[in-house]
Design a protein around this motif. Structure first.
Motif, short mmCIF file in Angstrom:
data_model
loop_
_atom_site.label_atom_id
_atom_site.label_comp_id
_atom_site.label_asym_id
_atom_site.label_seq_id
_atom_site.Cartn_x
_atom_site.Cartn_y
_atom_site.Cartn_z
N PRO A 48 -5.21 6.27 5.18
CA PRO A 48 -5.03 6.72 3.79
C PRO A 48 -4.04 5.84 3.05
O PRO A 48 -3.11 5.30 3.64
N THR A 49 -4.25 5.66 1.76
CA THR A 49 -3.37 4.89 0.89
C THR A 49 -2.51 5.86 0.09
O THR A 49 -3.02 6.74 -0.61
N ARG A 53 -0.36 7.14 -2.87
CA ARG A 53 -0.32 6.91 -4.30
C ARG A 53 0.78 7.77 -4.91
O ARG A 53 1.17 8.81 -4.35
N ASP A 64 2.07 -2.20 -9.71
CA ASP A 64 2.22 -1.45 -8.47
C ASP A 64 2.31 -2.40 -7.29
O ASP A 64 2.36 -3.63 -7.45
N VAL A 73 -0.14 2.51 -6.35
CA VAL A 73 0.45 2.44 -5.01
C VAL A 73 1.91 2.03 -5.15
O VAL A 73 2.21 0.96 -5.70
N THR A 97 0.23 -3.35 -5.11
CA THR A 97 -0.90 -4.27 -4.91
C THR A 97 -0.91 -5.42 -5.90
O THR A 97 -1.79 -6.28 -5.82
#
Length: 303
Positions: free
Chosen positions: A216-217, A219, A236, A258, A238
């Motif tokens: 899972p990422t 956030r 963010d 993120v 990324t």
């Protein structure tokens, strides 16, 4: 010169056109904003801010950049942009230059004609062919000759030596480097684990790409409430740019991405920041009304 013409010239000299620069400078000084602070919030060079206030538009590459900076400066100072743009257009700096007609194709016989160059190239090609024919005994070289057949003595040089055949293995014994399969209860053969050759260390296990993709990422949300106009940029973890704009007073932005977030506030005292619903104090990271900081689960830090 007629009397009406003299009157028009005298009237124009008595009422010179005034640009928007003086109005911009007065509004900036009324807000007690320095040239450097205004340039930081507009993200332009301080020399360009001075050029706008002095109606010196020769430092800009094109009129479209001038009108865009005037509009952005007006928003920063809470001024209506249309009267300022009308004052700039009244100066006549954005009139396009007259176009000149240029001949599209050169005429033959001029210095730009390509015919002499083609003739010289043809003469050089003929001379090369004649020279090659003289070298080959009066015959021009042929480019479609078939390759000569390979003689028997040459084949021995081209073909590698065939190793002697190895003795056959007895049934039930595996040869060197061969790993047998073992049948399972389900009747399906399983692949054995990879065994490194002698003298080489075993390789570490490689993580399955399917398991990595299913991770899972995390956030998070970032809320910005603007009390006074400020330039804001947010990225963010990324590297994706979530916001890049000049926000007016009263604006409210809720961003999702993120963490951690890299934040730039052109006028830090006028922006309230919240991370996942909790207010963040960014005053320690402000330098001359501009703040740069990184915000994430571990708190706030300087960039």
């Amino acid at each position: 010169m007629t009397e009406s013409t003299v009157e028009n010239v005298t009237q124009r000299e008595a009422n010179p056109k005034v640009g928007p620069g003086a109005r911009l400078r007065e509004a900036r000084e009324a807000r007690k904003l320095t040239v450097e602070a205004a340039a930081t919030q507009l993200r332009i060079d301080p020399l360009l801010v001075v050029a706008l206030e002095e109606d010196d538009y020769d430092k800009f590459a094109a009129p479209i950049f001038i009108t865009g900076n005037i509009r952005a400066y007006a928003r920063l100072l809470d001024l209506p942009a249309e009267p300022l743009l009308e004052a700039y257009h009244g100066l006549g700096h954005d009139v396009p230059p007259a176009l000149k007609q240029v001949n599209r194709y050169p005429r033959l016989g001029t210095s730009t004609s390509w015919a002499p160059g083609v003739i010289v190239l043809l003469l050089v090609a003929v001379a090369i062919l004649v020279f090659l024919g003289w070298q080959s005994g009066g015959q021009l070289p042929s480019f479609s000759q078939e390759p000569e057949p390979v003689q028997d003595q040459d084949k021995a040089l081209l073909l590698p030596e065939t190793p002697e055949s190895a003795p056959p293995q007895e049934s039930g014994e595996a040869g060197p480097g061969v790993i047998p399969f073992e049948a399972t209860d389900t009747g399906r053969e399983e692949e054995p684990a990879a065994v490194p050759p002698p003298g080489l260390p075993a390789l570490p296990p490689v993580a399955s790409p399917r398991a990595a993709a299913s991770a899972p990422t995390v956030r998070a949300t970032l809320s910005l409430k603007v009390d006074r106009a400020s330039w804001v940029e947010v990225r963010d973890a990324t590297g994706r740019r979530l916001l890049y704009d000049l926000l007016d007073s009263g604006a409210m932005k809720i961003l999702e991405g993120v963490p951690p977030f890299d934040v730039l506030l052109g006028f830090a005292p006028g922006v309230t920041v919240e991370f996942n619903g909790k207010r963040v104090d960014h005053r320690l990271y402000a330098r001359q009304e501009t703040a740069r900081f990184r915000l994430g689960e571990n708190g706030i830090s300087s960039l």
